[in-house]
Design an enzyme around this catalytic site. Structure first.
Site, PDB file in Angstrom:
ATOM      1  CG  LEU A 166      -1.927  10.543  20.834  1.00 25.04           C
ATOM      2  CD1 LEU A 166      -2.917  11.218  19.914  1.00 25.04           C
ATOM      3  CD2 LEU A 166      -2.245  10.855  22.290  1.00 25.04           C
ATOM      4  CG  ASP A 215      -1.792  25.650  19.568  1.00 25.42           C
ATOM      5  OD1 ASP A 215      -0.669  25.089  19.582  1.00 25.42           O
ATOM      6  OD2 ASP A 215      -1.937  26.886  19.695  1.00 25.42           O
ATOM      7  CE1 TYR A 243      14.262  21.145  16.977  1.00 27.40           C
ATOM      8  CE2 TYR A 243      16.600  20.766  16.630  1.00 27.40           C
ATOM      9  CZ  TYR A 243      15.292  20.341  16.536  1.00 27.40           C
ATOM     10  OH  TYR A 243      15.014  19.104  16.009  1.00 27.40           O
ATOM     11  CE  LYS A 267      13.198  18.310  18.970  1.00 28.96           C
ATOM     12  NZ  LYS A 267      11.927  17.534  19.033  1.00 28.96           N
TER      13      LYS A 267
END
Length: 263
Positions: free
Chosen positions: A12, A66, A158, A162
């Site tokens: 997946l 989504d 961002y 991460k």
């Protein structure tokens, strides 16, 4: 630990409509894995799925979703359970970034980034981890970034998302040890994808630009070794930069990142 399986397994892949996600799908399908392709752009997923079926003779299932929506992980698991699809490998690739001062960014964009880069990774992983560990012959891969290794002014949110992805994945690698599941966070530097089109500037392109094929090949090398590390930085230059950021005083690493990203 048993060798990583491809043939006869199902992977997946989120964010599979382009870039790294599409390349993960190609390289897994090339080695005999069926793939479930998840992203918002169904037309692209259908085109990729048809290509993979023709080239490699695998089952390729496009699913529009989504992942930033609440409960996306459970909904995805329910949809695949209804199809009788059992997942051995999960590749969490969906995510996006933006560039600019935190104070000037759209609050709605910040919220969506956190929900997709952080919330969806945790949500989808939690939904499928029982199945992954029960199967014990595939992998859990999350795409982090070299931005995870130090604060990133001008990409503050961002980089923080991460860092979460890296920390979560390394912790899960420890928690699932002995299950046979290979758990890996891969941290690329800049990659030649649509990512920077979404970011809106090339100022965030710090370091040598890799191709998606480079990054996925580095991921596979780490997974296919006798012992999979909990995380890997793709590219020698990126590994040296990430290590330097870890060893340097925090203030110096912060200043260097700010200059590099033109904050």
């Amino acid at each position: 630990m048993p060798t990583l399986s491809y043939q006869g397994t199902c992977a997946l892949i989120t964010g599979a409509s382009s870039g790294l996600g599409a390349e993960f799908a190609r390289q897994w399908a090339e080695r005999g894995a069926d793939v479930v392709l998840v992203a918002r752009r169904l037309d692209r997923l259908e085109t990729l799925a048809e290509d993979l079926r023709k080239k490699y003779g695998v089952a390729a299932t496009p699913l529009a979703a989504d992942l930033a929506a609440p409960g996306a992980g459970a909904a995805l698991r329910e949809a695949l359970d209804a199809r009788g699809t059992i997942v051995q490998t999960l590749i969490n690739n969906a995510g996006f970034g933006s560039h600019g001062a935190f104070l000037e960014q759209d609050p709605a964009e910040i919220s969506r980034m956190i929900q997709l880069n952080v919330g969806a990774v945790a949500d989808v992983t939690r939904a499928f981890l029982p199945q992954l560990t029960a199967e014990g012959r595939g992998a859990l891969v999350t795409v982090a970034s070299t931005a995870a290794y130090q604060p990133t002014p001008a990409m503050a949110v961002y980089g923080a998302t991460k860092a979460f992805v890296l920390s979560l994945t390394e912790a899960l690698a420890y928690e699932t040890r002995g299950s046979g599941l290979r758990v890996l966070a891969v941290s690329p530097g800049p990659v030649d994808t649509e990512f920077f089109d979404v970011v809106g500037t090339r100022d965030a392109m710090v370091g040598n630009v890799a191709t998606p094929a480079d990054v996925v090949a580095a991921t596979r090398r780490a997974l296919e070794g006798r012992r999979t590390p909990p995380s890997v930085v793709a590219g020698l230059g990126n590994r040296l930069s990430a290590r330097a950021a870890q060893l340097a005083p925090r203030r110096l690493a912060l200043a260097a990142a700010g200059r590099a990203l033109k904050a």
